[in-house]
Design a protein around this motif. Structure first.
Motif, short mmCIF file in Angstrom:
data_model
loop_
_atom_site.label_atom_id
_atom_site.label_comp_id
_atom_site.label_asym_id
_atom_site.label_seq_id
_atom_site.Cartn_x
_atom_site.Cartn_y
_atom_site.Cartn_z
N ALA A 106 0.81 -1.17 0.28
CA ALA A 106 -0.02 0.04 -0.09
C ALA A 106 1.13 0.89 0.09
CB ALA A 106 -1.03 -0.04 1.11
N VAL A 107 0.61 2.25 -0.84
CA VAL A 107 1.42 3.08 -0.33
C VAL A 107 0.56 4.92 -0.75
CG1 VAL A 107 1.85 4.48 -2.62
CG2 VAL A 107 2.40 2.61 -3.16
N SER A 108 0.85 5.35 -0.13
CA SER A 108 0.23 6.69 0.86
C SER A 108 1.13 7.68 0.72
CB SER A 108 -0.03 6.44 2.31
OG SER A 108 -0.93 5.05 2.87
N GLU A 109 0.17 9.01 0.81
CA GLU A 109 1.30 10.46 0.91
C GLU A 109 1.11 10.46 1.66
OE1 GLU A 109 1.64 14.85 -2.06
OE2 GLU A 109 0.34 12.95 -2.07
N GLY A 110 2.37 10.74 3.05
CA GLY A 110 2.31 10.95 4.16
C GLY A 110 1.11 10.30 5.27
N ASP A 111 0.28 10.80 6.28
CA ASP A 111 -0.04 9.82 6.84
C ASP A 111 -2.48 9.74 6.19
OD1 ASP A 111 1.65 9.36 9.24
OD2 ASP A 111 0.87 11.40 9.51
N GLY A 112 -1.79 10.33 4.45
CA GLY A 112 -3.35 9.96 4.27
C GLY A 112 -3.81 8.86 3.71
N GLU A 113 -4.75 8.54 3.00
CA GLU A 113 -5.72 7.44 3.23
C GLU A 113 -4.64 6.46 1.66
OE1 GLU A 113 -8.01 4.88 3.24
OE2 GLU A 113 -8.09 6.51 5.60
N PRO A 114 -4.53 5.16 1.14
CA PRO A 114 -3.55 4.97 0.70
C PRO A 114 -3.84 5.71 -0.77
CG PRO A 114 -3.96 2.78 2.53
CD PRO A 114 -4.80 4.27 2.16
N ILE A 115 -2.83 6.04 -1.94
CA ILE A 115 -4.06 6.60 -3.03
C ILE A 115 -3.56 5.11 -3.99
CG2 ILE A 115 -2.04 8.80 -2.46
CD1 ILE A 115 0.37 8.74 -4.05
N ALA A 116 -2.99 4.08 -3.66
CA ALA A 116 -3.10 2.43 -4.71
C ALA A 116 -2.35 1.67 -3.88
CB ALA A 116 -1.36 2.65 -5.60
N ARG A 117 -2.32 0.61 -3.80
CA ARG A 117 -2.15 -1.09 -3.87
C ARG A 117 -2.20 -1.58 -5.49
NH1 ARG A 117 -6.34 0.14 0.26
NH2 ARG A 117 -5.81 -0.44 2.59
N VAL A 118 -0.31 -2.37 -4.79
CA VAL A 118 0.15 -2.98 -6.02
C VAL A 118 0.92 -4.24 -5.78
CG1 VAL A 118 2.46 -1.64 -5.42
CG2 VAL A 118 1.66 -1.92 -7.97
N ARG A 119 0.61 -5.02 -6.21
CA ARG A 119 1.43 -6.16 -6.82
C ARG A 119 2.10 -6.71 -7.66
NH1 ARG A 119 -2.15 -11.48 -7.53
NH2 ARG A 119 -0.22 -12.28 -6.53
N SER A 120 3.80 -6.49 -6.50
CA SER A 120 4.60 -6.29 -7.53
C SER A 120 6.11 -7.13 -6.36
CB SER A 120 5.50 -4.87 -7.55
OG SER A 120 5.55 -4.24 -6.03
N ASP A 121 7.39 -7.36 -7.21
CA ASP A 121 8.53 -7.48 -6.39
C ASP A 121 8.70 -6.90 -5.17
OD1 ASP A 121 8.50 -9.61 -8.54
OD2 ASP A 121 10.24 -8.93 -9.11
N GLY A 122 8.86 -5.21 -5.49
CA GLY A 122 8.84 -3.75 -4.82
C GLY A 122 8.12 -2.50 -4.51
N VAL A 123 8.51 -1.71 -3.95
CA VAL A 123 8.73 -0.50 -3.87
C VAL A 123 9.66 0.34 -4.37
CG1 VAL A 123 6.90 1.74 -3.79
CG2 VAL A 123 6.27 -0.49 -4.28
N VAL A 124 9.81 1.17 -5.00
CA VAL A 124 11.40 2.28 -4.70
C VAL A 124 10.95 3.59 -4.67
CG1 VAL A 124 11.59 2.21 -7.40
CG2 VAL A 124 13.42 3.10 -5.66
#
Length: 240
Positions: free
Chosen positions: A123-141
């Motif tokens: 799950a990717v969020s900007e600061g403490d907000g709600e997630p802007i995306a959920r992604v299935r992947s090997d990783g996140v940079v």
């Protein structure tokens, strides 16, 4: 004209020769240099995170957008000695896991499955907000502008100009349509589900394993002055 004075980091002889060929002089880091010139990515990272004594000119630490190519080092230093350069502010990052500080970064922080080609959900969020995306992947940079031309770009992200935010890019996502994001000054990445251990890698160095449901917060914690020489200034010096 005042003599150009440069301190060096990571030099293998290339930088000293380039400084002297450009009419400058190599000095110690505590001798009031005009620039700290670094060679290679590791020297850049260590210098940027170590409170440099002068603006940093990175050599051979990227694809040329945020660093000078090694072949152009002498021309870039000569242009700086002529006053044909400018200072830009580059962000540094703090990296915490559930509030515990793990590391600092000058380029990027990456969550990556330990075993190749094993998918996790993030799950990717900007600061403490709600997630802007959920992604299935090997990783996140998550990359600073200075790091956006490295691994983040190889994973499909855009190269960012200084001061434009942080690049957030999934690595080998399990999707036909791939999104990337740019956030202001803080990204939070959480491992929602893992098929194997997920490790944290900061500026190319392993910083431990991240447990599921932990918040990995990557946030701007300061700025370092970098020197930039325009491609036209470099090319005009090279032609002389």
């Amino acid at each position: 004209m005042t003599e150009f004075r440069a301190a060096l980091a990571g030099d293998d002889g290339t930088l000293r020769g380039a400084v002297e060929a450009a009419g400058g002089r190599v000095v110690a880091g505590d001798a009031d240099p005009d620039a700290v010139v670094t060679l290679g990515e590791r020297a850049l990272v260590e210098t940027a995170l170590g409170n440099p004594s002068a603006p940093v000119l990175p050599i051979d630490a990227g694809d040329g957008r945020h660093a000078v190519r090694r072949v152009d080092a002498e021309a870039a230093l000569a242009a700086l000695a002529d006053g044909r350069g400018r200072t830009e502010s580059r962000a540094t990052l703090s990296v915490t896991v559930d509030g515990d500080r793990r590391a600092r970064a000058a380029l990027d922080a990456t969550l990556m499955t330990v075993e190749p080609a094993r998918i996790s959900e993030y799950a990717v969020s900007e600061g403490d907000g709600e997630p802007i995306a959920r992604v299935r992947s090997d990783g996140v940079v998550v990359a600073t502008p200075a790091g956006s031309s490295g691994y983040a770009r190889a994973a499909g992200g855009s190269v960012l100009a200084p001061g434009t935010g942080l690049s957030v890019v999934p690595v080998s996502p399990f999707a036909t349509t791939v999104d990337t994001w740019v956030v202001d000054d803080e990204a939070v990445v959480r491992v929602e589900r893992d098929d194997c251990d997920v490790q944290l890698i900061v500026d190319g160095e392993t910083a431990g394993v991240v447990p599921p449901k932990a918040d990995v917060r990557v946030a701007v914690d300061g700025h370092v002055p970098f020197l930039r020489v325009s491609p036209s200034a470099v090319s005009s010096r090279r032609r002389r």
